[in-house]
Scaffold this motif. Structure first.
Motif, PDB file in Angstrom:
ATOM      1  N   LEU A 130      72.382 145.422  46.588  1.00  0.00           N
ATOM      2  CA  LEU A 130      71.447 144.637  47.396  1.00  0.00           C
ATOM      3  C   LEU A 130      72.121 143.337  47.798  1.00  0.00           C
ATOM      4  CD1 LEU A 130      68.141 145.025  45.335  1.00  0.00           C
ATOM      5  CD2 LEU A 130      68.859 146.310  47.347  1.00  0.00           C
ATOM      6  N   GLU A 131      72.137 143.054  49.094  1.00  0.00           N
ATOM      7  CA  GLU A 131      72.693 141.804  49.601  1.00  0.00           C
ATOM      8  C   GLU A 131      71.681 141.153  50.535  1.00  0.00           C
ATOM      9  OE1 GLU A 131      76.267 142.924  51.565  1.00  0.00           O
ATOM     10  OE2 GLU A 131      77.446 143.037  49.731  1.00  0.00           O
ATOM     11  N   GLY A 132      71.678 139.824  50.565  1.00  0.00           N
ATOM     12  CA  GLY A 132      70.776 139.127  51.475  1.00  0.00           C
ATOM     13  C   GLY A 132      71.280 137.721  51.751  1.00  0.00           C
ATOM     14  N   VAL A 261      72.991 127.142  59.552  1.00  0.00           N
ATOM     15  CA  VAL A 261      73.924 127.674  58.570  1.00  0.00           C
ATOM     16  C   VAL A 261      73.150 128.493  57.540  1.00  0.00           C
ATOM     17  CG1 VAL A 261      75.718 125.939  58.831  1.00  0.00           C
ATOM     18  CG2 VAL A 261      73.809 125.484  57.307  1.00  0.00           C
ATOM     19  N   TYR A 262      73.841 129.448  56.934  1.00  0.00           N
ATOM     20  CA  TYR A 262      73.223 130.400  56.022  1.00  0.00           C
ATOM     21  C   TYR A 262      74.071 130.526  54.757  1.00  0.00           C
ATOM     22  CZ  TYR A 262      70.766 131.681  60.282  1.00  0.00           C
ATOM     23  OH  TYR A 262      70.019 131.632  61.439  1.00  0.00           O
ATOM     24  N   ARG A 263      73.451 131.048  53.710  1.00  0.00           N
ATOM     25  CA  ARG A 263      74.177 131.317  52.468  1.00  0.00           C
ATOM     26  C   ARG A 263      73.671 132.631  51.880  1.00  0.00           C
ATOM     27  NH1 ARG A 263      71.665 130.578  47.520  1.00  0.00           N
ATOM     28  NH2 ARG A 263      69.572 129.691  47.607  1.00  0.00           N
ATOM     29  N   PHE A 264      74.515 133.262  51.059  1.00  0.00           N
ATOM     30  CA  PHE A 264      74.066 134.443  50.325  1.00  0.00           C
ATOM     31  C   PHE A 264      73.005 134.035  49.316  1.00  0.00           C
ATOM     32  CE2 PHE A 264      78.160 136.427  51.605  1.00  0.00           C
ATOM     33  CZ  PHE A 264      77.646 137.613  52.097  1.00  0.00           C
ATOM     34  N   CYS A 265      71.911 134.767  49.278  1.00  0.00           N
ATOM     35  CA  CYS A 265      70.854 134.474  48.319  1.00  0.00           C
ATOM     36  C   CYS A 265      70.536 135.684  47.454  1.00  0.00           C
ATOM     37  CB  CYS A 265      69.582 134.010  49.027  1.00  0.00           C
ATOM     38  SG  CYS A 265      68.850 135.258  50.109  1.00  0.00           S
ATOM     39  N   LEU A 266      71.128 136.828  47.771  1.00  0.00           N
ATOM     40  CA  LEU A 266      70.865 138.042  47.010  1.00  0.00           C
ATOM     41  C   LEU A 266      72.175 138.795  46.859  1.00  0.00           C
ATOM     42  CD1 LEU A 266      68.318 139.475  45.835  1.00  0.00           C
ATOM     43  CD2 LEU A 266      68.298 140.881  47.897  1.00  0.00           C
ATOM     44  N   ASN A 267      72.595 139.030  45.639  1.00  0.00           N
ATOM     45  CA  ASN A 267      73.838 139.744  45.366  1.00  0.00           C
ATOM     46  C   ASN A 267      73.648 140.506  44.061  1.00  0.00           C
ATOM     47  OD1 ASN A 267      76.485 140.624  45.527  1.00  0.00           O
ATOM     48  ND2 ASN A 267      77.311 138.816  44.526  1.00  0.00           N
ATOM     49  N   HIS A 268      72.884 141.587  44.133  1.00  0.00           N
ATOM     50  CA  HIS A 268      72.443 142.285  42.934  1.00  0.00           C
ATOM     51  C   HIS A 268      72.750 143.777  43.009  1.00  0.00           C
ATOM     52  CE1 HIS A 268      70.515 138.652  41.733  1.00  0.00           C
ATOM     53  NE2 HIS A 268      69.583 138.691  42.663  1.00  0.00           N
ATOM     54  N   VAL A 269      72.634 144.444  41.882  1.00  0.00           N
ATOM     55  CA  VAL A 269      72.736 145.897  41.793  1.00  0.00           C
ATOM     56  C   VAL A 269      71.419 146.425  41.251  1.00  0.00           C
ATOM     57  CG1 VAL A 269      73.887 147.834  40.672  1.00  0.00           C
ATOM     58  CG2 VAL A 269      75.229 145.880  41.480  1.00  0.00           C
ATOM     59  N   ALA A 270      70.793 147.329  41.996  1.00  0.00           N
ATOM     60  CA  ALA A 270      69.538 147.944  41.564  1.00  0.00           C
ATOM     61  C   ALA A 270      69.826 149.317  40.975  1.00  0.00           C
ATOM     62  CB  ALA A 270      68.575 148.071  42.740  1.00  0.00           C
ATOM     63  N   LEU A 271      69.028 149.717  39.993  1.00  0.00           N
ATOM     64  CA  LEU A 271      69.176 151.009  39.330  1.00  0.00           C
ATOM     65  C   LEU A 271      67.909 151.838  39.567  1.00  0.00           C
ATOM     66  CD1 LEU A 271      70.712 149.760  35.959  1.00  0.00           C
ATOM     67  CD2 LEU A 271      71.921 150.642  37.971  1.00  0.00           C
ATOM     68  N   PRO A 272      67.850 152.568  40.672  1.00  0.00           N
ATOM     69  CA  PRO A 272      66.639 153.348  40.984  1.00  0.00           C
ATOM     70  C   PRO A 272      66.514 154.564  40.071  1.00  0.00           C
ATOM     71  CG  PRO A 272      68.342 153.814  42.585  1.00  0.00           C
ATOM     72  CD  PRO A 272      68.876 152.727  41.710  1.00  0.00           C
ATOM     73  N   ARG A 273      65.305 155.075  39.968  1.00  0.00           N
ATOM     74  CA  ARG A 273      65.064 156.262  39.144  1.00  0.00           C
ATOM     75  C   ARG A 273      65.633 157.521  39.789  1.00  0.00           C
ATOM     76  NH1 ARG A 273      58.792 154.783  38.612  1.00  0.00           N
ATOM     77  NH2 ARG A 273      59.331 154.257  40.771  1.00  0.00           N
ATOM     78  N   THR A 274      65.635 157.548  41.123  1.00  0.00           N
ATOM     79  CA  THR A 274      66.247 158.663  41.857  1.00  0.00           C
ATOM     80  C   THR A 274      67.122 158.088  42.961  1.00  0.00           C
ATOM     81  OG1 THR A 274      64.439 158.830  43.469  1.00  0.00           O
ATOM     82  CG2 THR A 274      64.223 160.102  41.425  1.00  0.00           C
TER      83      THR A 274
END
Length: 282
Positions: A130-132, A261-274
């Motif tokens: 996940l990136e944002g 100007v912008y910055r990264f605010c989301l830099n995560h790894v999600a673990l879905p069930r499927t």
């Protein structure tokens, strides 16, 4: 039964790796093919107009370009295999990790390179990156150079004094609290690229100074940069008195407006069930 699938964001390498994996080819070679092909002719010794072609067997992968003046070498293919990743050998993907620890690169002819030994380590659980990004305001920039050795030797306390003067002026002139804006100094020639991770601490004989001013509107950012000009030019040090000048600005007027100007605010790894839980399909 679809003949065409239009999808959203995905791993660049997976677009090339998917078909050979579906056909039963080794996953390590398939992912490595995707890694070296996804940037087109950047895998060549010198990038140019053309295409990249890969031929895969169950034992090896041969990469070659088609285009005037294009050639792949073992060095260019190996270099492209390693770049754009925190670890040169292990490249994490949603379903596992491309392992280049035992990969070899061999010239087939003047244009082609054979790859062998690439592996793939399956992940214990499928993941989704996940990136944002978010807008943080508007920015103005001042760029200048300092080579007076007295200033270079004490750049940190001098910048602290400059910052304090700007904060005071911003309140007196613009009635702005410190929470209303942000000041970032980048001292090139002294840790500006790597920051606290820089192993070499000795500064050179001159430094390039960049001030980024970020505020809620472009008008405020510009005004803050404008009031920063005088402290940067004339803030004193103990060795000098009188009307000193500390910095040579690159531009005149020195203030450059960048806009939003912008910055990264989301830099995560999600673990879905499927594997398809997080994606809408229609």
């Amino acid at each position: 039964g679809a003949k065409l699938v239009i999808a959203g964001r995905s791993s660049d390498s997976s677009l090339f790796a998917a078909m050979p994996i579906m056909k039963g080819f080794p996953e390590g070679l398939a992912w490595h093919a995707g890694k070296v092909m996804e940037c087109g002719t950047q895998v060549c010794e010198s990038a140019g107009r053309g295409v990249i072609y890969a031929r895969m067997t169950h034992d090896d992968l041969v990469v070659r370009p088609y285009g005037q003046g294009l050639r792949c070498t073992p060095q260019s293919v190996a270099a492209h295999s390693f770049y754009e990743n925190g670890d040169p050998y292990l490249h994490a993907e949603s379903s596992g990790t491309l392992d280049l620890t035992h990969s070899t690169y061999e010239a087939v002819d003047d244009f082609s390179v054979r790859i062998r030994g690439s592996g793939f380590i399956h992940a214990d659980q499928y993941s989704v990156k996940l990136e944002g990004a978010e807008k943080i305001g508007y920015q103005s920039v001042i760029v200048g150079g300092i080579r007076d050795p007295y200033f270079v030797r004490q750049i940190d306390p001098w910048l602290a004094g400059v910052r304090a003067k700007i904060v005071t002026t911003a309140w007196e002139v613009l009635k702005l609290e410190e929470d209303d804006y942000r000041l970032d100094f980048h001292v090139y020639g002294r840790n500006a690229v790597m920051g606290p991770l820089e192993p070499v601490r000795e500064p050179g004989h001159e430094i390039g100074l960049v001030l980024n001013v970020t505020a809620k509107t472009q008008e405020l950012a510009t005004k803050l940069a404008d009031v920063s000009r005088q402290p940067l030019l004339h803030h004193p040090i103990p060795e000098w008195s009188g009307s000193i000048t500390s910095i040579a600005f690159l531009h005149n007027p020195p203030t450059l407006d960048r806009g939003a100007v912008y910055r990264f605010c989301l830099n995560h790894v999600a673990l879905p069930r499927t594997e398809d839980e997080m994606f809408r399909t229609s």
